[in-house]
Design an enzyme around this catalytic site. Sequence first.
Site, PDB file in Angstrom:
ATOM      1  N   ASP A 123       0.865  -1.191   0.000  1.00  0.00           N
ATOM      2  CA  ASP A 123       0.000   0.000   0.000  1.00  0.00           C
ATOM      3  C   ASP A 123       0.894   1.231   0.000  1.00  0.00           C
ATOM      4  O   ASP A 123       2.061   1.152   0.401  1.00  0.00           O
ATOM      5  CB  ASP A 123      -0.926   0.011   1.231  1.00  0.00           C
ATOM      6  CG  ASP A 123      -2.198   0.811   0.953  1.00  0.00           C
ATOM      7  OD1 ASP A 123      -2.095   2.012   0.628  1.00  0.00           O
ATOM      8  OD2 ASP A 123      -3.293   0.242   1.036  1.00  0.00           O
ATOM      9  N   TYR A 148     -15.970   5.502 -12.668  1.00  0.00           N
ATOM     10  CA  TYR A 148     -15.527   4.457 -11.724  1.00  0.00           C
ATOM     11  C   TYR A 148     -16.042   3.079 -12.187  1.00  0.00           C
ATOM     12  O   TYR A 148     -15.272   2.123 -12.330  1.00  0.00           O
ATOM     13  CB  TYR A 148     -16.065   4.823 -10.338  1.00  0.00           C
ATOM     14  CG  TYR A 148     -15.954   3.765  -9.267  1.00  0.00           C
ATOM     15  CD1 TYR A 148     -14.721   3.303  -8.826  1.00  0.00           C
ATOM     16  CD2 TYR A 148     -17.112   3.250  -8.665  1.00  0.00           C
ATOM     17  CE1 TYR A 148     -14.637   2.355  -7.822  1.00  0.00           C
ATOM     18  CE2 TYR A 148     -17.029   2.311  -7.653  1.00  0.00           C
ATOM     19  CZ  TYR A 148     -15.795   1.862  -7.237  1.00  0.00           C
ATOM     20  OH  TYR A 148     -15.714   0.914  -6.241  1.00  0.00           O
ATOM     21  N   ASP A 159       4.413   2.673  -3.969  1.00  0.00           N
ATOM     22  CA  ASP A 159       3.373   3.001  -4.942  1.00  0.00           C
ATOM     23  C   ASP A 159       3.376   1.965  -6.063  1.00  0.00           C
ATOM     24  O   ASP A 159       4.276   1.938  -6.908  1.00  0.00           O
ATOM     25  CB  ASP A 159       3.630   4.415  -5.499  1.00  0.00           C
ATOM     26  CG  ASP A 159       2.481   4.879  -6.388  1.00  0.00           C
ATOM     27  OD1 ASP A 159       1.563   4.074  -6.656  1.00  0.00           O
ATOM     28  OD2 ASP A 159       2.509   6.053  -6.803  1.00  0.00           O
ATOM     29  N   SER A 180     -22.021  -3.209  -0.969  1.00  0.00           N
ATOM     30  CA  SER A 180     -21.720  -2.179   0.045  1.00  0.00           C
ATOM     31  C   SER A 180     -21.010  -2.843   1.224  1.00  0.00           C
ATOM     32  O   SER A 180     -21.651  -3.461   2.076  1.00  0.00           O
ATOM     33  CB  SER A 180     -23.012  -1.525   0.523  1.00  0.00           C
ATOM     34  OG  SER A 180     -23.752  -1.055  -0.588  1.00  0.00           O
ATOM     35  N   SER A 226     -16.694  -3.875  -8.955  1.00  0.00           N
ATOM     36  CA  SER A 226     -17.757  -3.219  -8.195  1.00  0.00           C
ATOM     37  C   SER A 226     -19.106  -3.410  -8.880  1.00  0.00           C
ATOM     38  O   SER A 226     -19.180  -3.554 -10.112  1.00  0.00           O
ATOM     39  CB  SER A 226     -17.466  -1.722  -8.096  1.00  0.00           C
ATOM     40  OG  SER A 226     -18.607  -1.035  -7.621  1.00  0.00           O
ATOM     41  N   ASN A 227     -20.142  -3.366  -8.066  1.00  0.00           N
ATOM     42  CA  ASN A 227     -21.511  -3.403  -8.615  1.00  0.00           C
ATOM     43  C   ASN A 227     -21.740  -2.249  -9.591  1.00  0.00           C
ATOM     44  O   ASN A 227     -22.631  -2.313 -10.430  1.00  0.00           O
ATOM     45  CB  ASN A 227     -22.523  -3.372  -7.470  1.00  0.00           C
ATOM     46  CG  ASN A 227     -22.651  -2.020  -6.803  1.00  0.00           C
ATOM     47  OD1 ASN A 227     -23.413  -1.176  -7.246  1.00  0.00           O
ATOM     48  ND2 ASN A 227     -21.894  -1.791  -5.738  1.00  0.00           N
ATOM     49  N   HIS A 228     -20.916  -1.185  -9.491  1.00  0.00           N
ATOM     50  CA  HIS A 228     -21.135  -0.023 -10.354  1.00  0.00           C
ATOM     51  C   HIS A 228     -20.740  -0.283 -11.811  1.00  0.00           C
ATOM     52  O   HIS A 228     -21.009   0.546 -12.673  1.00  0.00           O
ATOM     53  CB  HIS A 228     -20.448   1.204  -9.761  1.00  0.00           C
ATOM     54  CG  HIS A 228     -21.058   1.568  -8.435  1.00  0.00           C
ATOM     55  ND1 HIS A 228     -22.327   2.089  -8.329  1.00  0.00           N
ATOM     56  CD2 HIS A 228     -20.619   1.378  -7.161  1.00  0.00           C
ATOM     57  CE1 HIS A 228     -22.631   2.256  -7.044  1.00  0.00           C
ATOM     58  NE2 HIS A 228     -21.613   1.830  -6.313  1.00  0.00           N
TER      59      HIS A 228
HETATM   60  C1  15L Z   1     -18.579   0.844  -4.325  1.00  0.00           C
HETATM   61  O1  15L Z   1     -18.032   0.267  -5.243  1.00  0.00           O
HETATM   62  C2  15L Z   1     -17.887   1.928  -3.554  1.00  0.00           C
HETATM   63  O2  15L Z   1     -16.486   1.719  -3.486  1.00  0.00           O
HETATM   64  C3  15L Z   1     -18.444   2.073  -2.169  1.00  0.00           C
HETATM   65  O3  15L Z   1     -17.996   3.283  -1.621  1.00  0.00           O
HETATM   66  C4  15L Z   1     -19.974   2.027  -2.143  1.00  0.00           C
HETATM   67  O4  15L Z   1     -20.500   3.163  -2.692  1.00  0.00           O
HETATM   68  C5  15L Z   1     -20.471   0.772  -2.831  1.00  0.00           C
HETATM   69  O5  15L Z   1     -19.901   0.608  -4.092  1.00  0.00           O
HETATM   70  C6  15L Z   1     -21.997   0.721  -2.957  1.00  0.00           C
HETATM   71  O6  15L Z   1     -22.506   0.547  -4.056  1.00  0.00           O
HETATM   72  O7  15L Z   1     -22.651   0.834  -1.931  1.00  0.00           O
END
Ligand code: 15L
Length: 259
Positions: free
Chosen positions: A31, A133, A47, A162, A108-110
């Site tokens: 990290d 993102y 880094d 989350s 991520s779900n995003h």
């Molecule tokens: C994510 O990918 C984020 O990193 C986190 O901060 C939350 O926002 C999460 O998703 C979410 O969807 O709750």
Amino acid sequence: MRVAVTGAAGRIGRRLMPGLAEAGHDVRGIDVVRPHEPWADRVVVADLATDDAALTDVLTGVEAVVHLAAIAGESDFGAALDSHVGLTHRVLEGARRLNVGRIVYASSNHAVGFTPRESMVPIGTRVRPDTFYGFGKAAAEALCSLYHDRHGLSIACLRIGSFRQRPSTRRELSTWLSVGDAIRLVDACVTSSDLGFAVVYGISNNARAWWDLAPGRAIGYHPVDDAERWAAEIEATPPSEVDEHDGRHVGGAFARRGV
Ligand code: 15L
């Protein structure tokens, strides 16, 4: 298993480092900051984006790498490309070069956040990022797929929901991933005898889940926590504007038109 964790001092990394060690793994991390934890001596402070020697150092001799390091929310396009695609490329190349056979990638779900809310969203749903993102995560998932097909690396991409100590919003009753289940999920990915290339949703065993847990169960992820325990408390508060946005798409408030 000998496991390296990138982003070891981050929100998820700080929990996975001791959690994976308790599950019996020999864990080391990397990290940019030193964690204020008893296991800080297991973390290389460097880094990952620029330090080739540190990357080689942390990956040498490990059997799996859990790649968490990234900007954990929205940024501009260039930063998202660097943080998700560029950094993941460095880790995948390092793994290929140093014969690390297994990668667990924190997606991520995003990556599918603009999907309208449905009763159950399959893992094969169209990629539908809700932010740069989410786009970066989706692109990095595609890069992982290339490294699986071209180089034979075993890879799990975790579309994490989350990650919290406990759920605190209506949306999180569906999207919550507990600390214990996050450790169980990564442990399953690291130990599965038949990982291949898997994309799985990273959520707990929530009664109100709208993401399909079957792909996770297929690789041995058996979540035990359920956000429902907090449902009455959360639903006793009046719905807010955020709840209204949260209710439309699976990415919640990230999925806003025209911003
Ligand atoms: C994510 O990918 C984020 O990193 C986190 O901060 C939350 O926002 C999460 O998703 C979410 O969807 O709750």
